[in-house]
Design an enzyme around this catalytic site. Structure first.
Site, mmCIF file in Angstrom:
data_model
loop_
_atom_site.group_PDB
_atom_site.id
_atom_site.type_symbol
_atom_site.label_atom_id
_atom_site.label_comp_id
_atom_site.label_asym_id
_atom_site.label_seq_id
_atom_site.Cartn_x
_atom_site.Cartn_y
_atom_site.Cartn_z
ATOM 1 C CG ASP A 1 -1.972 -1.029 1.241
ATOM 2 O OD1 ASP A 1 -1.892 -1.956 0.412
ATOM 3 O OD2 ASP A 1 -2.886 -0.926 2.073
ATOM 4 C CG ASP B 1 -13.097 -2.142 0.439
ATOM 5 O OD1 ASP B 1 -12.608 -3.278 0.317
ATOM 6 O OD2 ASP B 1 -12.825 -1.199 -0.337
HETATM 7 O O1 LIG Z 1 -6.060 -1.076 1.689
HETATM 8 C C1 LIG Z 1 -6.308 -0.212 2.533
HETATM 9 O O2 LIG Z 1 -5.758 -0.236 3.670
HETATM 10 C C2 LIG Z 1 -7.263 0.876 2.217
HETATM 11 C C3 LIG Z 1 -7.580 1.791 3.193
HETATM 12 C C4 LIG Z 1 -8.455 2.812 2.917
HETATM 13 C C5 LIG Z 1 -9.016 2.911 1.667
HETATM 14 C C6 LIG Z 1 -8.721 2.016 0.683
HETATM 15 C C7 LIG Z 1 -7.851 0.975 0.933
HETATM 16 N N1 LIG Z 1 -7.493 0.037 0.013
HETATM 17 C C8 LIG Z 1 -7.908 -0.253 -1.302
HETATM 18 O O3 LIG Z 1 -8.477 0.820 -2.046
HETATM 19 C C9 LIG Z 1 -9.612 0.307 -2.707
HETATM 20 C C10 LIG Z 1 -10.653 1.336 -2.889
HETATM 21 O O4 LIG Z 1 -10.198 2.411 -3.662
HETATM 22 P P1 LIG Z 1 -11.320 3.270 -4.432
HETATM 23 O O5 LIG Z 1 -12.433 3.425 -3.485
HETATM 24 O O6 LIG Z 1 -11.669 2.435 -5.618
HETATM 25 O O7 LIG Z 1 -10.640 4.533 -4.761
HETATM 26 C C11 LIG Z 1 -10.121 -0.777 -1.798
HETATM 27 O O8 LIG Z 1 -10.930 -1.711 -2.459
HETATM 28 C C12 LIG Z 1 -8.866 -1.390 -1.294
HETATM 29 O O9 LIG Z 1 -8.390 -2.342 -2.196
#
Ligand SMILES: O=C(O)c1ccccc1N[C@@H]1O[C@H](COP(=O)(O)O)[C@@H](O)[C@H]1O
Length: 240
Positions: free
Chosen positions: A11, A130
């Site tokens: 990340d 999520d």
């Molecule tokens: O992975 C994390 O810790 C995380 C924390 C907070 C937000 C997102 C996170 N991870 C990844 O980001 C996608 C979502 O991104 P978006 O909403 O499409 O811009 C999520 O599915 C996680 O894979």
């Protein structure tokens, strides 16, 4: 029996490999160069990398060039996440040569666009579910985005190929995965599920591997690897 795939996570926030607790901005622990971390997982035998642009997910900028550099340096499959929400960000993500992308917020806020890109790109598109409880969260997991099972039914009907299921309450906590959530999602879809959040031990990975017959295909491992709870080599051996 089909083995559980393992996806070590990198990340990226502000150019650094980090881990968060519950995905909350401000809880970062930094682990240095994302490229070095990704190469280390590849050297250890990973077949997949789960690569996340956290700034793009939070809306605090992006690490797009670095993410592309890391993806291009990999000989293994890469799943890209974070901030992929429109044609431009999807095109940039796919142009890195990644194996697939994982859409979060877009599946909650722009469902018509997500249905369109699922139809166009098939299994290059996964959707990240999520959740807190059974409520989906978007925009860096800061906003509610609807009911898990209603959204799952909609995405299934649109042909979504795969789901990445994260229990936010477990993510980055080393408290063990939410096996009930994984079982419940698998009971409601015939699409493969990638488990995310909470893995703390080799026994946790063995427990997730026990759900392969129900439809769990893989597990994302983050904090446990960075905290050296076990090595990736040990993890791969545990699920092979
Ligand atoms: O992975 C994390 O810790 C995380 C924390 C907070 C937000 C997102 C996170 N991870 C990844 O980001 C996608 C979502 O991104 P978006 O909403 O499409 O811009 C999520 O599915 C996680 O894979």
């Amino acid at each position: 029996m089909t083995k559980l795939e393992l996806l070590p996570a990198v990340d990226v926030r502000d150019g650094q490999a980090v881990r968060l607790v519950h995905g909350e901005s401000g809880t970062e622990t930094s682990y240095g160069s994302p490229l070095e971390a990704a190469l280390a997982w590849q050297r250890a035998g990973a077949e997949w990398l789960h690569l996340v642009d956290l700034d793009a997910a939070f809306g605090t900028g992006d690490n797009r060039e670095l993410i592309a550099e890391v993806t291009k340096a990999m000989d293994i499959k890469v799943e890209l996440s974070g901030g992929i929400r429109d044609d431009a960000s999807l095109a940039a993500a796919l142009a890195t040569g990644c194996t697939r992308v994982n859409l979060g917020t877009a599946a909650l806020e722009t469902p018509e666009w997500v249905a369109k890109v699922i139809a166009e790109h098939g299994d290059k598109i996964a959707v990240g579910l999520d959740v807190r409880g059974t409520t989906l969260r978007g925009r860096g997991w800061t906003r509610d985005g609807g009911d898990l099972y209603e959204t799952l039914a909609r995405l299934d009907s649109e042909g979504c190929a795969r789901y990445v299921v994260t229990d936010i309450a477990k993510d980055g906590t080393l408290q063990g995965p939410n096996l009930d959530l994984l079982r419940n999602v698998c009971a409601r879809t015939d699409r493969p599920v990638v488990a995310s959040g909470g893995v703390s031990s080799l026994d946790d990975l063995r427990a997730i591997a026990g759900l392969v017959p129900q439809g769990v295909e893989g597990a994302i491992v983050g904090k446990a690897l960075y905290a050296k709870a076990f090595t990736l080599e040990e993890a791969l051996a545990a699920v092979s």
